[in-house]
Write a protein that holds these residues in place. Structure first.
Motif, short mmCIF file in Angstrom:
data_model
loop_
_atom_site.label_atom_id
_atom_site.label_comp_id
_atom_site.label_asym_id
_atom_site.label_seq_id
_atom_site.Cartn_x
_atom_site.Cartn_y
_atom_site.Cartn_z
N GLU A 1 -2.36 4.82 2.33
CA GLU A 1 -2.37 4.73 3.78
C GLU A 1 -2.97 5.98 4.41
OE1 GLU A 1 1.59 3.98 5.07
OE2 GLU A 1 1.57 1.86 4.45
N ARG A 2 -2.59 7.15 3.90
CA ARG A 2 -3.11 8.41 4.46
C ARG A 2 -4.62 8.52 4.25
NH1 ARG A 2 0.77 12.54 4.62
NH2 ARG A 2 -0.92 13.89 5.38
N ILE A 3 -5.07 8.14 3.06
CA ILE A 3 -6.50 8.20 2.77
C ILE A 3 -7.27 7.22 3.65
CG2 ILE A 3 -8.27 7.74 1.03
CD1 ILE A 3 -6.36 8.79 -1.09
N GLN A 4 -6.78 5.97 3.76
CA GLN A 4 -7.45 4.98 4.59
C GLN A 4 -7.46 5.38 6.06
OE1 GLN A 4 -9.28 2.45 3.51
NE2 GLN A 4 -8.79 3.19 1.44
N HIS A 5 -6.37 6.00 6.50
CA HIS A 5 -6.31 6.47 7.89
C HIS A 5 -7.39 7.52 8.14
CE1 HIS A 5 -4.51 7.45 11.76
NE2 HIS A 5 -4.56 8.74 11.43
N MET B 1 0.86 -1.20 0.00
CA MET B 1 0.00 0.00 0.00
C MET B 1 0.89 1.24 0.00
SD MET B 1 -2.96 1.15 2.72
CE MET B 1 -3.98 -0.25 2.35
N THR B 2 0.63 2.15 -0.90
CA THR B 2 1.43 3.37 -1.02
C THR B 2 1.13 4.33 0.13
OG1 THR B 2 -0.23 4.48 -2.35
CG2 THR B 2 1.38 3.13 -3.52
N ASN B 3 2.00 5.33 0.27
CA ASN B 3 1.79 6.33 1.31
C ASN B 3 0.46 7.06 1.12
OD1 ASN B 3 2.58 8.18 3.50
ND2 ASN B 3 2.77 9.69 1.85
N ARG B 4 0.12 7.32 -0.15
CA ARG B 4 -1.14 8.00 -0.43
C ARG B 4 -2.33 7.16 0.06
NH1 ARG B 4 -2.75 9.55 -6.55
NH2 ARG B 4 -0.88 10.82 -6.26
N ARG C 1 -16.71 5.03 2.18
CA ARG C 1 -15.29 4.93 1.80
C ARG C 1 -15.11 5.12 0.31
NH1 ARG C 1 -11.63 2.82 5.41
NH2 ARG C 1 -12.49 2.09 7.40
N ASP C 2 -15.98 4.49 -0.47
CA ASP C 2 -15.88 4.63 -1.93
C ASP C 2 -16.12 6.07 -2.36
OD1 ASP C 2 -15.39 1.95 -2.12
OD2 ASP C 2 -17.43 1.39 -2.68
N GLU C 3 -17.18 6.67 -1.82
CA GLU C 3 -17.55 8.03 -2.24
C GLU C 3 -16.49 9.06 -1.82
OE1 GLU C 3 -21.39 11.04 -1.99
OE2 GLU C 3 -20.97 9.66 -0.33
N LEU C 4 -16.16 9.06 -0.52
CA LEU C 4 -15.22 10.07 -0.01
C LEU C 4 -13.80 9.78 -0.45
CD1 LEU C 4 -16.62 10.58 3.61
CD2 LEU C 4 -17.12 11.87 1.53
N GLY C 5 -13.43 8.48 -0.54
CA GLY C 5 -12.10 8.12 -1.01
C GLY C 5 -11.87 8.56 -2.45
N ASN C 6 -12.87 8.32 -3.31
CA ASN C 6 -12.74 8.76 -4.71
C ASN C 6 -12.66 10.28 -4.81
OD1 ASN C 6 -12.85 6.12 -5.64
ND2 ASN C 6 -15.08 6.15 -5.92
N HIS C 7 -13.42 10.96 -3.95
CA HIS C 7 -13.38 12.42 -3.96
C HIS C 7 -11.99 12.93 -3.57
CE1 HIS C 7 -14.81 16.47 -3.91
NE2 HIS C 7 -14.65 16.62 -2.60
N MET C 8 -11.39 12.30 -2.56
CA MET C 8 -10.04 12.70 -2.14
C MET C 8 -9.02 12.42 -3.24
SD MET C 8 -10.04 11.48 1.87
CE MET C 8 -8.45 12.23 2.22
#
Length: 445
Positions: free
Chosen positions: A6-10, A1-4, A29-36
């Motif tokens: 990890e930060r998003i999942q955190h 898992m990349t740093n990006r 997670r899908d909606e907000l993660g994709n937005h980020m």
């Protein structure tokens, strides 16, 4: 898992902690993660480093705890206070009318009814609360078993059920009396809808349509064998409308239904059994048969004429009614409180039914929408005909007034209301991954 990642999942982990409805976590997670991800990509194209883009996206999203609390307010269990208020009003009217009747009637055998009515109401409320908190989606897996059980009971019904006013409706089991045909017309459309919903929505072909017709025809034939036309008509009407709603083929459905209905009506009224044609004509000329089929209509209309705007009061005598008054609570309400009370009841019932219908666009789960539609439709059919009987201008049949009339049917009606409220309660806490065409809800009322 990349740093990006990890930060998003955190960030999403901290946000989801605040959302109690675990089923929607993956959707969020899908909606907000994709937005980020979109924000990060945009900033990287503008020349930001990955670390700067990630920090900017997190800043734009806001504190995960605050965002999580906001998502929790959108995706939480809800109570339809409007329907509960209307239901409470009907409950009060029901108890009040029963108390007035049992204290004023001179026939001693009817004076015990208040306790029975109270017991039915309490049992119904307990069942309503249970079904409101029970996960309604579990019923879908049991749909076939429910259909087989009720259809089988209806099939053997003529062998075990005694005739009651020319109809075989009731089963007596271990000292308990079950109104089998009434239970069937409420529950069987739900079971048939659960079985056929996905099949008819994905592929409305000859095989699916034939299966639906067969599922409806078997209990319909059993109701016909039991001579229970009063329950057969709403069952047939409900399943026809439900088919049209599922398939969205309203025109073809109603053309076919009109032809079948015409044939059925001819058989019903042209046959001499139970003098059904005379009961229909008695509506238009009740004076021709004042001691028979027209007696109820005449009695109702005479009460309406004498009640006036303010009614005859609490001390009115109920012995003058040509039958069991608790079967016609709308008439009794007008007799005691007047036409004004009848108008208020009419407006209240219309508002109550409209509140149920307004639930449909708010429920995104297809199975839940089918439950709301089917239950609302049955309440509409029964309440509107019960109100029509209050005028004395329609055939008087054994259609009970939901929530107000006396009888064990109260338990079933409260149960159906609990199932409906259970769908509404979970409308914002169900994952929509299985329904990709529907967007994730961002606003709830």
């Amino acid at each position: 898992m990349t740093n990006r990642d990890e930060r998003i999942q955190h960030y999403l982990d901290h946000m989801c902690v605040q959302v109690k409805a675990r089923e929607v976590h993956n959707d969020l997670r899908d909606e907000l993660g994709n937005h980020m991800e979109e924000i990060i990509l945009d900033k990287e194209q503008e020349g930001y480093t990955e670390e700067e883009a990630i920090a900017y996206a997190i800043e734009q999203m806001g504190d995960p705890a605050v965002v999580g609390k906001s998502m929790h307010r959108l995706h939480r269990h809800r109570i339809h206070w409007g329907l509960l208020t209307g239901l409470s009003s009907l409950l009060i009217i029901s108890l009040l009318l029963t108390w007035i009747y049992t204290t004023n009637i001179s026939v001693e055998t009817f004076q015990f009814l208040y306790k029975s009515h109270l017991i039915y109401t309490i049992f119904g409320l307990v069942l309503m609360v249970f079904l409101m908190y029970f996960d309604y989606r579990k019923w879908k897996k049991a749909a076939w078993w429910i259909y087989i059980l009720l259809s089988g009971m209806l099939w053997i019904n003529p062998l075990v059920s005694p005739f009651d006013y020319g109809v075989q409706r009731f089963w007596s089991i271990f000292g308990l009396t079950i109104d089998l045909t009434t239970i069937s017309i409420w529950v069987l459309p739900l079971a048939i809808g659960a079985i056929m919903l996905d099949k008819l929505r994905t592929k409305c072909d000859v095989q699916s349509i034939s299966t639906y017709i067969l599922l409806v025809a078997l209990p319909s034939f059993s109701l016909l064998q039991a001579s229970d036309w009063v329950r057969l008509f709403p069952f047939g009407t409900a399943t026809i409308i439900l088919f049209a709603w599922i398939t969205r083929k309203w025109l073809y459905t109603f053309v076919g239904a009109a032809i079948a209905g015409l044939v059925t009506m001819m058989q019903l009224f042209l046959s001499g059994e139970y003098r059904r044609f005379e009961r229909l004509t008695a509506v238009f000329n009740p004076q021709n048969d004042p001691l028979g089929n027209g007696s109820y209509n005449q009695s109702i209309m005479s009460i309406l004429h004498s009640a006036g705007w303010w009614g005859n009061g609490f001390d009115t005598s109920f012995d003058h009614f040509k039958g069991f008054y608790m079967d016609y609570p709308g008439v009794m309400l007008i007799d005691v409180f007047g036409w004004l009370a009848g108008i208020v009841l009419l407006l209240g019932i219309v508002w109550f039914l409209a509140s149920m219908l307004k639930m449909l666009p708010r429920v995104l789960d297809e199975f839940g929408r089918m439950i709301v539609f089917s239950i609302t439709m049955m309440f509409v059919l029964q309440m509107l005909y019960s109100l029509a009987m209050t005028t004395g201008k329609v055939p008087i049949v054994s259609v009970t007034f939901p929530f107000i009339g006396f009888g064990s049917h109260l338990i079933l009606e409260y149960a159906m209301m609990g199932l409906l409220l259970g769908v509404y309660r979970r409308k914002d806490t169900i994952s929509l991954r299985s329904q990709p065409r529907q967007p994730i809800r961002t606003l709830s009322k």
